[in-house]
Design an enzyme around this catalytic site. Structure first.
Site, PDB file in Angstrom:
ATOM      1  N   HIS A  12      61.408  52.213  47.050  1.00 16.08           N
ATOM      2  CA  HIS A  12      61.012  51.396  48.092  1.00 16.08           C
ATOM      3  C   HIS A  12      61.956  51.049  49.036  1.00 16.08           C
ATOM      4  CE1 HIS A  12      58.106  48.724  49.966  1.00 16.08           C
ATOM      5  NE2 HIS A  12      59.212  47.590  50.200  1.00 16.08           N
ATOM      6  N   ARG A  72      47.904  40.628  53.815  1.00 20.41           N
ATOM      7  CA  ARG A  72      48.108  40.184  55.245  1.00 20.41           C
ATOM      8  C   ARG A  72      47.579  41.060  56.256  1.00 20.41           C
ATOM      9  NH1 ARG A  72      53.294  39.099  53.544  1.00 20.41           N
ATOM     10  NH2 ARG A  72      54.174  40.124  55.275  1.00 20.41           N
ATOM     11  N   HIS A 120      57.604  44.240  44.697  1.00 15.39           N
ATOM     12  CA  HIS A 120      58.242  42.966  44.524  1.00 15.39           C
ATOM     13  C   HIS A 120      57.455  42.037  43.462  1.00 15.39           C
ATOM     14  CE1 HIS A 120      60.446  43.310  48.117  1.00 15.39           C
ATOM     15  NE2 HIS A 120      59.358  43.254  48.798  1.00 15.39           N
ATOM     16  N   ASP A 176      64.646  48.488  49.544  1.00 15.22           N
ATOM     17  CA  ASP A 176      63.976  47.885  50.466  1.00 15.22           C
ATOM     18  C   ASP A 176      64.682  47.423  51.672  1.00 15.22           C
ATOM     19  OD1 ASP A 176      61.947  46.243  51.437  1.00 15.22           O
ATOM     20  OD2 ASP A 176      62.051  44.625  50.285  1.00 15.22           O
TER      21      ASP A 176
HETATM   22 ZN   LIG Z   1      59.258  46.158  51.793  1.00 16.99          ZN
END
Ligand SMILES: [Zn+2]
Length: 452
Positions: free
Chosen positions: A68, A217, A278, A329
């Protein structure tokens, strides 16, 4: 034929590393793995073979997979710690950098960021890519110019890339339109996202494609199946940010009357080709949904600690059936050794007990599971037929001296990586990237996109 002689190598299904292993490769694939002591003895070709093998002092691992990444976040390192702040205020700073990038500056920044990953032993990266259009939301002449910049950047850095083309359509769970710096992320709706994504067909060997749903979202519930179906029909990996923040869970419950995980399950998003990124705040029922569907979970512990997200229930998710992978990330840190040990150490902090994950489980998360999550089922093991990715960690640095090879994941850092081979090609030797001056290029690229 290329040969390496590893002082120690961590072979598949071994609880600890094996000494004196000859590894041979041809056309980018491992053709033989021969332990010289107690495992076949000298190779058939005799001592000359050993003489021309490249010596790899230290511990050689399979290639590490960074499952990621948002490459441009590398420009934020060290710049977001001034105020107290939280995830949401960090995101505002991130948006100001996003607004600066164009295909040329993105190529320069991503090339340097990916080269830093190569130095850290990362042989494959999953780029969760949503910076699709110009700053005002207007597509570039080539609507996939930013994707092409990332493909070129990975080629320059010498690592493989899975480009996870990300659908990012709305600003909130209740469907508010994208505004300001978010406008360049959006394609309008999922069908138009699919049209653009389908038009990108790079032929380079180092790249594969995948899809991503930014989050619940950013993709309306009734369009989730369009993105999932696009990936499923082509057998491509599908990634999605999931429950990084409790606020996302609250908003999703308020609008849809269910958790984000339940919403994804109800729209066909979960499954063995899907990776939830996550999964910091799942409910017990969410953990069951993820595990029973064999949905993978990509943990990003250094980012989750940097953003004060919380600690995801890693052991429970693994027990439920979710393969665990790792990602850097936001690139606050690019060090998969740190990510791997954090999976264990964070559980210790939460439970005040030690011993939740074995070294072999942490190795798998950093290697074979990460590659599988990115659609490379033929990488991440030192075994015949796999891609010839080798990552050698020195065992004589101030950090690793005296450490038994099996303890490397609890002692080494990215700075201890000395030699990296990707698909049979040496990319890093003696701790130096062979084609990119990483600190110089990082400095130049970041200065360019953060100038006041
Ligand atoms: Zn991310």
């Amino acid at each position: 034929m290329t040969r390496w002689l590893a002082e120690y190598a961590w072979l598949p299904d071994h609880a600890e590393p094996t000494p004196d292993v000859l590894i041979e490769a041809e056309n980018g694939r491992i053709t033989a793995v021969t332990p010289l002591v107690g495992g076949g003895g000298a190779p058939t070709a005799g001592v000359e073979v050993l003489r021309d093998a490249t010596r790899l002092p230290g511990l050689t691992l399979p290639g590490l997979a960074n499952a990621h990444s948002h490459a441009f976040h590398r420009a934020l390192r060290g710049r977001t710690h001034g105020g107290r702040g939280d995830f949401w205020s960090w995101r505002d700073v991130m948006y100001t950098v996003a607004a600066r990038l164009d295909p040329d500056s993105y190529l320069a920044l991503a090339r340097a960021a990916y080269a830093e990953m190569a130095l850290a032993g990362i042989t494959c990266v999953g780029e969760f890519h949503y910076l699709h259009h110009g700053p005002d939301g207007q597509p570039y002449d080539d609507a996939n110019a930013m994707s092409a910049a990332l493909v070129e950047a990975a080629a320059h850095a010498g690592i493989r890339l899975t480009l996870l083309d990300t659908a990012y359509l709305t600003a909130s769970v209740d469907g508010a339109p994208l505004a300001g710096p978010q406008r360049r992320f959006g394609d309008g709706d999922a069908l138009r996202w699919a049209d653009r994504a389908s038009a990108f067909n790079p032929e380079d060997d180092h790249v594969r494609l995948g899809a991503a749903i930014h989050s619940v979202r950013a993709v309306p519930a009734e369009q989730l199946a369009t993105v999932a179906g696009w990936a499923d029909r082509q057998g491509l990996p599908l990634h999605v940010h999931l429950s990084e923040q409790p606020a996302e869970n609250d908003a999703c419950r308020a609008v849809h009357g269910r958790t984000p995980t339940r919403l994804l399950a109800d729209h066909g998003v979960l499954g063995r080709h899907t990776t939830a990124v996550h999964a910091t705040h799942p409910t017990g029922a969410d953990i069951t949904l993820l595990g029973e569907s064999r949905t993978g979970v990509c943990l990003c512990p250094t980012t989750e600690r940097d953003l004060a997200d919380g600690i995801g229930p890693a052991r429970r998710m693994a027990e439920a059936g979710s393969p665990l992978s790792l990602g850097s990330d936001s690139h606050a840190v690019v060090d998969l050794f740190e990510e791997a040990r954090a999976v264990e150490l964070d559980e210790r902090l939460r439970t005040r007990r030690r011993g939740h994950f074995t070294a072999v489980e942490l190795l798998a998360a950093a290697t074979v599971a990460g590659h599988a999550a990115l659609g490379w089922g033929d990488a991440g093991r030192l075994s015949v037929g796999d891609r010839a990715d080798l990552v050698t960690v020195r065992l004589d640095s101030a950090r690793t001296a005296g450490v038994p090879p099996v303890g490397a994941f609890f002692a080494a850092t990215a700075a201890d990586v000395t030699h990296v081979v990707v698909d049979g090609r040496t990319v890093v030797a003696d701790g130096r990237h062979l084609t990119v001056d990483v600190p110089v290029e990082l400095h130049a690229a970041i200065t360019e996109v953060t100038r006041p």
